[in-house]
Design a protein around this motif. Structure first.
Motif, mmCIF file in Angstrom:
data_model
loop_
_atom_site.group_PDB
_atom_site.id
_atom_site.type_symbol
_atom_site.label_atom_id
_atom_site.label_comp_id
_atom_site.label_asym_id
_atom_site.label_seq_id
_atom_site.Cartn_x
_atom_site.Cartn_y
_atom_site.Cartn_z
ATOM 1 N N MET A 152 54.140 14.126 31.317
ATOM 2 C CA MET A 152 54.571 14.170 32.993
ATOM 3 C C MET A 152 53.601 12.680 32.974
ATOM 4 O O MET A 152 53.256 12.288 32.075
ATOM 5 N N PHE A 153 53.781 12.334 34.323
ATOM 6 C CA PHE A 153 53.193 11.570 34.723
ATOM 7 C C PHE A 153 52.284 11.186 35.689
ATOM 8 O O PHE A 153 52.516 11.093 36.717
ATOM 9 N N CYS A 154 50.990 10.173 35.530
ATOM 10 C CA CYS A 154 49.942 10.667 36.574
ATOM 11 C C CYS A 154 49.176 9.368 36.105
ATOM 12 O O CYS A 154 48.320 9.408 35.310
ATOM 13 N N ASN A 155 49.403 8.414 37.488
ATOM 14 C CA ASN A 155 47.557 7.053 37.507
ATOM 15 C C ASN A 155 46.852 7.340 38.321
ATOM 16 O O ASN A 155 46.715 6.073 38.799
ATOM 17 N N GLN A 156 46.332 8.280 38.722
ATOM 18 C CA GLN A 156 46.422 8.372 40.637
ATOM 19 C C GLN A 156 45.189 7.854 40.297
ATOM 20 O O GLN A 156 44.471 7.801 41.766
ATOM 21 N N CYS A 157 44.575 8.169 39.023
ATOM 22 C CA CYS A 157 42.609 8.004 39.235
ATOM 23 C C CYS A 157 42.818 6.837 38.097
ATOM 24 O O CYS A 157 43.227 6.144 37.812
ATOM 25 N N GLU A 158 40.916 6.846 38.228
ATOM 26 C CA GLU A 158 40.297 5.499 37.890
ATOM 27 C C GLU A 158 40.453 6.617 36.495
ATOM 28 O O GLU A 158 40.571 5.050 35.385
ATOM 29 N N GLN A 159 40.099 7.283 35.694
ATOM 30 C CA GLN A 159 40.049 7.968 34.388
ATOM 31 C C GLN A 159 41.734 8.033 34.018
ATOM 32 O O GLN A 159 41.043 8.986 32.936
ATOM 33 N N THR A 160 42.367 7.654 35.041
ATOM 34 C CA THR A 160 43.358 8.275 34.079
ATOM 35 C C THR A 160 43.336 7.354 32.587
ATOM 36 O O THR A 160 43.189 6.158 32.201
ATOM 37 N N LEU A 162 45.579 15.514 45.687
ATOM 38 C CA LEU A 162 44.637 14.525 45.328
ATOM 39 C C LEU A 162 44.066 15.017 44.528
ATOM 40 O O LEU A 162 43.446 16.144 44.133
ATOM 41 N N THR A 163 43.224 14.165 43.370
ATOM 42 C CA THR A 163 42.545 13.937 41.958
ATOM 43 C C THR A 163 41.085 15.176 42.493
ATOM 44 O O THR A 163 40.548 15.720 43.140
ATOM 45 N N ASN A 164 40.884 16.350 41.189
ATOM 46 C CA ASN A 164 40.017 16.729 41.732
ATOM 47 C C ASN A 164 40.193 18.257 42.906
ATOM 48 O O ASN A 164 39.125 18.483 43.619
ATOM 49 N N GLY A 215 45.853 15.935 32.273
ATOM 50 C CA GLY A 215 45.154 15.622 32.890
ATOM 51 C C GLY A 215 43.492 15.250 32.251
ATOM 52 O O GLY A 215 43.468 16.090 31.916
ATOM 53 N N ALA A 216 43.398 13.630 31.833
ATOM 54 C CA ALA A 216 42.255 13.468 31.941
ATOM 55 C C ALA A 216 40.802 14.317 33.044
ATOM 56 O O ALA A 216 39.646 14.627 32.734
ATOM 57 N N CYS A 217 41.199 14.734 34.443
ATOM 58 C CA CYS A 217 40.428 15.593 35.189
ATOM 59 C C CYS A 217 40.845 17.401 35.195
ATOM 60 O O CYS A 217 40.385 17.494 35.555
ATOM 61 N N GLY A 218 42.007 17.158 33.671
ATOM 62 C CA GLY A 218 41.629 17.991 33.536
ATOM 63 C C GLY A 218 42.963 19.170 34.324
ATOM 64 O O GLY A 218 43.455 20.333 33.678
ATOM 65 N N LYS A 219 44.134 18.053 34.853
ATOM 66 C CA LYS A 219 45.389 18.654 35.589
ATOM 67 C C LYS A 219 46.303 18.969 34.238
ATOM 68 O O LYS A 219 45.901 18.253 33.397
ATOM 69 N N SER A 220 47.183 20.536 34.801
ATOM 70 C CA SER A 220 47.978 20.825 33.449
ATOM 71 C C SER A 220 49.112 19.866 33.279
ATOM 72 O O SER A 220 49.733 19.715 34.409
ATOM 73 N N VAL A 249 48.106 5.990 31.963
ATOM 74 C CA VAL A 249 49.043 6.296 32.747
ATOM 75 C C VAL A 249 48.401 8.062 31.929
ATOM 76 O O VAL A 249 48.087 8.120 30.498
ATOM 77 N N CYS A 250 47.859 9.254 32.131
ATOM 78 C CA CYS A 250 48.077 10.591 31.764
ATOM 79 C C CYS A 250 48.903 11.013 31.744
ATOM 80 O O CYS A 250 50.099 11.587 32.310
ATOM 81 N N TYR A 251 49.611 11.468 30.769
ATOM 82 C CA TYR A 251 50.614 11.577 30.147
ATOM 83 C C TYR A 251 50.700 13.298 29.195
ATOM 84 O O TYR A 251 51.953 13.702 29.206
HETATM 85 FE FE1 SF4 Z 1 45.445 11.912 37.315
HETATM 86 FE FE2 SF4 Z 1 44.449 13.346 36.147
HETATM 87 FE FE3 SF4 Z 1 44.827 11.717 34.892
HETATM 88 FE FE4 SF4 Z 1 43.903 10.894 38.004
HETATM 89 S S1 SF4 Z 1 42.781 12.263 35.303
HETATM 90 S S2 SF4 Z 1 45.352 9.993 36.423
HETATM 91 S S3 SF4 Z 1 44.198 12.389 38.769
HETATM 92 S S4 SF4 Z 1 45.925 13.177 35.906
#
Ligand code: SF4
Ligand code: FSO
Length: 544
Positions: free
Chosen positions: A1-9, A70-72, A19-24, A14-16
């Protein structure tokens, strides 16, 4: 995965893997696929508009769907499969209408994209797109950085536009902008400056979205007035409502009237108490429980009633309390019950089945409701206090809270701001200091809660009015903006402030990972956008 849209990435990069938010990775792939399908839908919607075909369903759907990524907000793969299929159906219905007028429908790859027939294949399609997306970054990392800023900012604008829409406020220009940006996000012939211009246009359109939302909120619920809100609880059955959606809160209040259930706000719904049509009409809107979103696992665990998430920020719920959490609107999580706002019977039944509070507690009050109308109503007093030297400086300490370290800065800053300065705040970042007793200056409270993150619109109106009163521009006011960001709405708000030419904004706890060093340098050189340092150093610089 490639997601860096939020601060807790992950690792600030980048979340690869997850997701640090819990997104699979699977949900991430489906979200990317959805954005891809929206881009094709936007191309067809623009063509349809040019032939005078009504595209309201497609416009509103685009807003809601961007919001869902959006995140979360939504963690449900099943939901995203349904959203992808709906996007294609809406696109095809427009094509039929275009063809019925005797015109060939647009013939691009994304406008003709065909989704696979099952979830696993759709996830694979989404993952393949991801690689295509990452591949783009190799060509020009700075343009890639701006494209990400545009896409993430647009998601934030969509969230506000969606709320405004629910309240009956919408704007054709805003929809056309969404479609134009999405339809052309893969353009290869634009310069860095052109992408920067589009980035600032996102800020401009976000101002429009926040203005619409402000109109929707104040027309529906009245102008907020300063209102004390109890932080304690009372004996009895209870429902906790979190997120940002005032309309959903009202529907819950309406449907729980006469049941004996008390309704508490959580997180970003605290400012709801300041709206006359909510507070005065529904006495069972009792108080505020808990703090910012990242503390919810602890707070929800201990809440003895039903809990409703109307928008972000939902964290993956623990097994110990997930059976009492419900989702509404664009929010989704596998295993949580999604409820239609038209009938919240399952939420009421859950609240009645749970014990509720068995003991009263008194934790004092906080005051909310200092939105533009309330502050500008005492503008003369404020202006005189500045002219007489009683108020030396204003600080806007606002934005999002978050889980990563480094955010104590904001608490420390507010605690060290001298007693002849006023602190305005908004967003969920305020929960680090919202209950501090900062006193007042000649009757003007030193801590003014303007509202939710979107009430940045109020902050802008207040700043513009003060600038007019002092006959200076906003950058010459004794005002410093110290912002905290977490997700994409905060990006949209930041872009609005940059579009308005606001200089010297301090932002933290870190710079967005999607800004390359060159783009960050460009913003710092053009707008003097700075990263926070220490409270002492920043305070000295602001007051210097
Ligand atoms: Fe994306 Fe979630 Fe990682 Fe934020 S924490 S960058 S929304 S996957
Ligand atoms: Fe916070 Fe979450 Fe309001 Fe955000 S609750 S972090 S910027 O969604 O929207 O401030």
């Amino acid at each position: 995965m490639f997601c860096n849209q939020c601060e807790q990435t992950t690792r600030g990069d980048v979340c690869y893997q997850w997701g640090a938010c819990g997104k699979s990775p699977e949900v991430d792939a489906l979200q990317d696929l959805l954005v891809h399908c929206l881009r094709g839908l936007s191309q067809v919607a623009l063509q349809a508009k040019s032939f005078g075909i009504t595209t309201r369903d497609q416009d509103e759907f685009t807003c809601e769907m961007l919001f869902s990524t959006l995140t979360n907000v939504n963690f449900s793969a099943d939901d995203f499969v349904a959203f992808v299929n709906r996007a294609i159906a809406l696109r095809e219905s427009l094509k039929l209408q275009i063809q019925a007028l005797g015109n060939p429908a647009i013939n691009s790859a994304i406008a003709n994209f065909q989704p696979a027939g099952d979830q696993q294949q759709l996830i694979k399609q989404g993952k393949d797109l991801e690689f295509e997306f990452i591949g783009q970054s190799a060509k020009n990392v700075d343009i890639f950085s701006l494209k990400l800023t545009i896409l993430y900012g647009l998601k934030g604008v969509a969230a506000y536009a969606f709320h405004a829409l629910e309240l009956g406020e919408h704007d054709e220009d805003l929809y056309v902008f969404f479609h134009e940006v999405l339809a052309n996000l893969d353009a290869q012939d634009k310069s860095l400056q052109e992408w920067l211009d589009i980035t600032l246009q996102v800020g401009k359109m976000n101002l429009k979205a926040m203005e619409l939302l402000d109109a929707g909120n104040t027309n529906t619920f009245g102008h907020p007035t300063p209102t004390p809100v109890t932080l304690g609880v009372t004996v009895g059955k209870a429902i906790l409502v979190s997120g940002h959606d005032l309309l959903h809160l009202r529907a819950i209040l309406e449907q729980t009237a006469g049941t004996g259930i008390k309704v508490y706000t959580h997180g970003e719904l605290l400012p709801a108490h300041g709206y006359p049509q909510l507070k005065q009409t529904y006495p069972h809107l009792y108080g505020h429980y808990g703090t910012a979103w990242q503390n919810q696992t602890h707070e929800f665990e201990h809440f003895p009633g039903a809990i409703v998430m109307t928008t972000n920020c939902l964290m993956p719920p623990h097994e110990t309390y997930k059976d009492k959490v419900f989702t509404l609107g664009p929010v989704g999580y596998p295993g949580l019950q999604h409820v239609s706002i038209r009938d919240i019977t399952p939420i009421i039944q859950k609240a009645l089945a749970l014990p509720g509070f068995v003991e009263e507690s008194d934790r004092g009050t906080v005051t909310t409701g200092f939105a533009r109308n309330a502050v500008l109503g005492v503008a003369d007093t404020v202006v005189n206090a500045v002219k007489s030297g009683n108020i030396r400086h204003f600080f806007l300490v606002g934005g999002c809270d978050g889980a990563k370290p480094g955010r104590n800065y904001y608490t420390d800053l507010v605690e060290t701001i001298p007693s002849d300065c006023v602190v305005m705040t908004l967003g969920c970042g305020k929960f680090r200091f919202f209950d501090k007793q900062l006193g007042d200056i000649g009757g003007i409270p030193r801590l003014l809660d303007l509202g939710q993150c979107n009430d940045a619109y109020s902050a802008i109106q207040i700043a513009v009015a003060l600038a007019q009163a002092f006959q200076v521009n906003v950058n010459q006011l004794p005002l410093s903006l110290v912002l905290s960001w977490y997700e994409q709405k905060a990006i949209a708000v930041l872009l609005t402030l940059l579009y308005l030419g606001i200089q010297n904004i301090r932002i933290g706890p870190t710079l967005p990972a999607f800004l390359t060093p060159n783009v960050a340098k460009l913003l710092s050189e053009t707008y003097n956008l700075k990263l926070i340092t220490t409270p002492e150093q920043d305070l000295a610089a602001c007051l210097g």
